[in-house]
Design a protein around this motif. Structure first.
Motif, PDB file in Angstrom:
ATOM      1  N   ASP A   1      58.919  79.042 111.771  1.00 56.52           N
ATOM      2  CA  ASP A   1      57.504  79.105 111.417  1.00 56.52           C
ATOM      3  C   ASP A   1      57.102  78.068 110.376  1.00 56.52           C
ATOM      4  O   ASP A   1      55.925  77.957 110.037  1.00 56.52           O
ATOM      5  CB  ASP A   1      57.160  80.504 110.862  1.00 56.52           C
ATOM      6  CG  ASP A   1      56.764  81.471 111.971  1.00 56.52           C
ATOM      7  OD1 ASP A   1      56.898  81.093 113.140  1.00 56.52           O
ATOM      8  OD2 ASP A   1      56.343  82.594 111.657  1.00 56.52           O
TER       9      ASP A   1
ATOM     10  N   ARG B   1      58.644  82.768 107.512  1.00 51.18           N
ATOM     11  CA  ARG B   1      57.690  83.368 108.425  1.00 51.18           C
ATOM     12  C   ARG B   1      56.264  83.163 107.903  1.00 51.18           C
ATOM     13  O   ARG B   1      56.017  83.263 106.705  1.00 51.18           O
ATOM     14  CB  ARG B   1      57.957  84.864 108.598  1.00 51.18           C
ATOM     15  CG  ARG B   1      59.174  85.176 109.446  1.00 51.18           C
ATOM     16  CD  ARG B   1      58.943  84.743 110.889  1.00 51.18           C
ATOM     17  NE  ARG B   1      60.099  84.993 111.745  1.00 51.18           N
ATOM     18  CZ  ARG B   1      61.004  84.074 112.057  1.00 51.18           C
ATOM     19  NH1 ARG B   1      60.894  82.847 111.550  1.00 51.18           N
ATOM     20  NH2 ARG B   1      61.998  84.362 112.863  1.00 51.18           N
ATOM     21  N   SER B   2      55.342  82.880 108.820  1.00 46.15           N
ATOM     22  CA  SER B   2      53.929  82.759 108.479  1.00 46.15           C
ATOM     23  C   SER B   2      53.201  84.038 108.880  1.00 46.15           C
ATOM     24  O   SER B   2      53.455  84.591 109.957  1.00 46.15           O
ATOM     25  CB  SER B   2      53.307  81.563 109.203  1.00 46.15           C
ATOM     26  OG  SER B   2      51.900  81.564 109.047  1.00 46.15           O
TER      27      SER B   2
END
Length: 491
Positions: free
Chosen positions: A141, A200-201
């Motif tokens: 991500d 992670r987004s």
């Protein structure tokens, strides 16, 4: 220098550093970087997943950065670095780097380049080996690394916090200020401290349960594999994913965790030294509420963050956000394992942006940096405008009485649309004030009690929308010129 020369150079550099030639995918990444291809294009041409190509690229840029000493090499600047390189002698030095001095790149390709003594070479290879611990990376991500401008002080602060076993770090600031770029630069410096690193987004605002399941899937190394992709390699050694024991399954996160109890993710953070990076935290906050107020059904994120900060483990969670989460203030402190870094704009190092854009009149660059408070994204936008409309003349741009915003308006609108009605009143007052304002002397038309005003000022601070200055021993408040211009134009 053309791409073939560049490949010869980097292959010889890799051989000197690791005693191994570049493999076909590494060469493909270098070709792609040279031709300004995206990782997705490179992956499609070579039947690899984009995630896998990013991970190989991340290791490759780190290798080249180490080999070139102080140079920071990334996909965005690889070609420029090599085209500017003029060297004629390569030797190994005591700090584990390749020392390159003052001759042409062609000489480097020559087989007559002297080899280091065996003892020095062994020491160097030992240092390189030690710098590559067995870690599992998932940066799927993470955005592609872009040009990075000097943040030595911030990097040092973050590294010291991590070495000091800080469990929760919040990096917050205005959009475009460089939070993501800083964190991408931090990873190579501290990755040897961790067994697992995952980015992670939250841009799509996943429910906490979905995020926890995704994290456990990675932390337990029960990930789905992409058959065409070989295992990640490092120095010839394959990194095999851990397999479950016979009959074992990944269990979904236990209900107590989503309610704020211990379990699931925390257990993995205790059994391994993990670095979790969550980007775009602001997407789970509500607009029209004070900064850091969670959207309905996302309140459990606050309990999750607090849980990670207060539980006993050796891992670290980094949050990247426009706004500072409200619960962080209660658990952070100088001697506590939770800390926050408000990222501000660049100083003189931002001049590199104007050099890249080819702007004229360097003596006026500092004025531009001050007007746009060193925000790298803002400065890139304005520098492009100056080049397009004024042929790079900074003085012609500055001759206008009005501060030009252009494409910045949409960025500022995203930030200001999140404000409460009370925040909008206060920021309008600050925008109209000629001098920094003393909030104890608020205007009569500002219908807020002192406690309400303090709460609003704190919220604006958590959004990085106000600046504090000291005058006669008292705190006064103002806003950045670009924000002032945007608020004034809206009236």
């Amino acid at each position: 220098m053309d791409i073939e020369d560049a490949l010869k150079f980097t292959d010889n550099l890799a051989l000197t550093t690791t005693e191994k030639h570049l493999d076909s995918l590494q060469k493909a990444i270098l070709r792609g970087a040279w031709n300004n291809q995206k990782y997705k294009e490179i992956a499609q041409h070579h039947n690899r997943s984009e995630k896998y190509v990013k991970e190989v690229g991340f290791k490759l840029w780190k290798l080249l950065s180490v080999a070139l000493g102080e140079e920071q090499v990334c996909k965005a600047n690889f070609r420029a670095k090599l085209e500017n390189l003029r060297v004629s002698n390569v030797s190994l030095v005591g700090n584990g780097c390749i020392n390159i001095r003052n001759i042409s790149a062609d000489t480097f390709y020559s087989p007559k380049v002297s080899q280091p003594e065996a003892q020095d070479k062994d020491k160097f290879n030992e240092k390189i080996s030690n710098s590559e611990p067995k870690i599992h990376l998932d940066l799927g991500d993470a955005p592609e690394p872009n040009l990075f401008y000097n943040r030595t002080s911030e990097l040092s602060t973050l590294e010291n916090w991590i070495l000091g076993r800080t469990r929760l770090i919040t990096i917050y600031g205005l959009s475009g200020i460089g939070k993501t770029a800083l964190t991408l630069q931090l990873i190579p410096q501290i990755q040897h401290e961790f067994d697992r690193i995952i980015w992670r987004s939250l841009r799509d605002a996943p429910p906490l349960a979905s995020l926890q399941t995704d994290l456990i899937k990675f932390l337990s190394q029960q990930q789905e594999t992409n058959p065409p992709n070989p295992p990640l390699s490092r120095g010839g050694e394959e990194i095999q994913p851990l397999s479950p024991g016979r009959g074992e399954e990944i269990q979904p996160l236990s209900p107590p965790l989503s309610k704020g109890g211990l379990g699931g993710v925390i257990n993995y953070l205790r059994s391994h030294r993990c670095l979790l990076i969550l980007d775009d935290i602001q997407t789970i906050f509500s607009s029209g509420q004070l900064a850091g107020t969670y959207q309905p059904r996302y309140e459990n994120y606050g309990a999750f963050f607090k849980q990670i900060a207060e539980s006993s483990h050796n891992s670290c969670l980094i949050l990247l956000s426009w706004e500072k989460p409200r619960e962080i203030a209660a658990v952070e402190g100088e001697n506590r394992p939770c800390k926050s870094l408000q990222l501000n704009g660049l100083g003189p190092e931002a001049q590199e942006i104007f050099r890249e854009k080819g702007l004229a009149e360097p003596e006026k660059w500092s004025q531009l940096i001050d007007l746009y408070r060193g925000n790298p994204l803002w400065l890139n936008i304005i520098a492009t405008l100056i080049q397009d409309l004024f042929g790079g003349s900074v003085s012609e741009f500055l001759s206008y009485d009005t501060l030009f915003l252009g494409d910045l308006e949409s960025l500022l609108q995203q930030q200001c649309d999140r404000l409460t009605a009370s925040e909008q009143q206060v920021i309008s007052w600050l925008a109209s004030a000629i001098e920094p304002a003393d909030i104890s002397k608020k205007p009569d038309n500002l219908q807020l009690s002192p406690p309400e005003l303090l709460k609003v000022m704190q919220s604006l601070g958590r959004r990085s929308l106000v600046e504090t200055v000291k005058q006669n021993g008292r705190s006064h408040f103002t806003i950045e010129p670009a924000i002032r211009e945007y608020i004034t134009n809206k009236k």
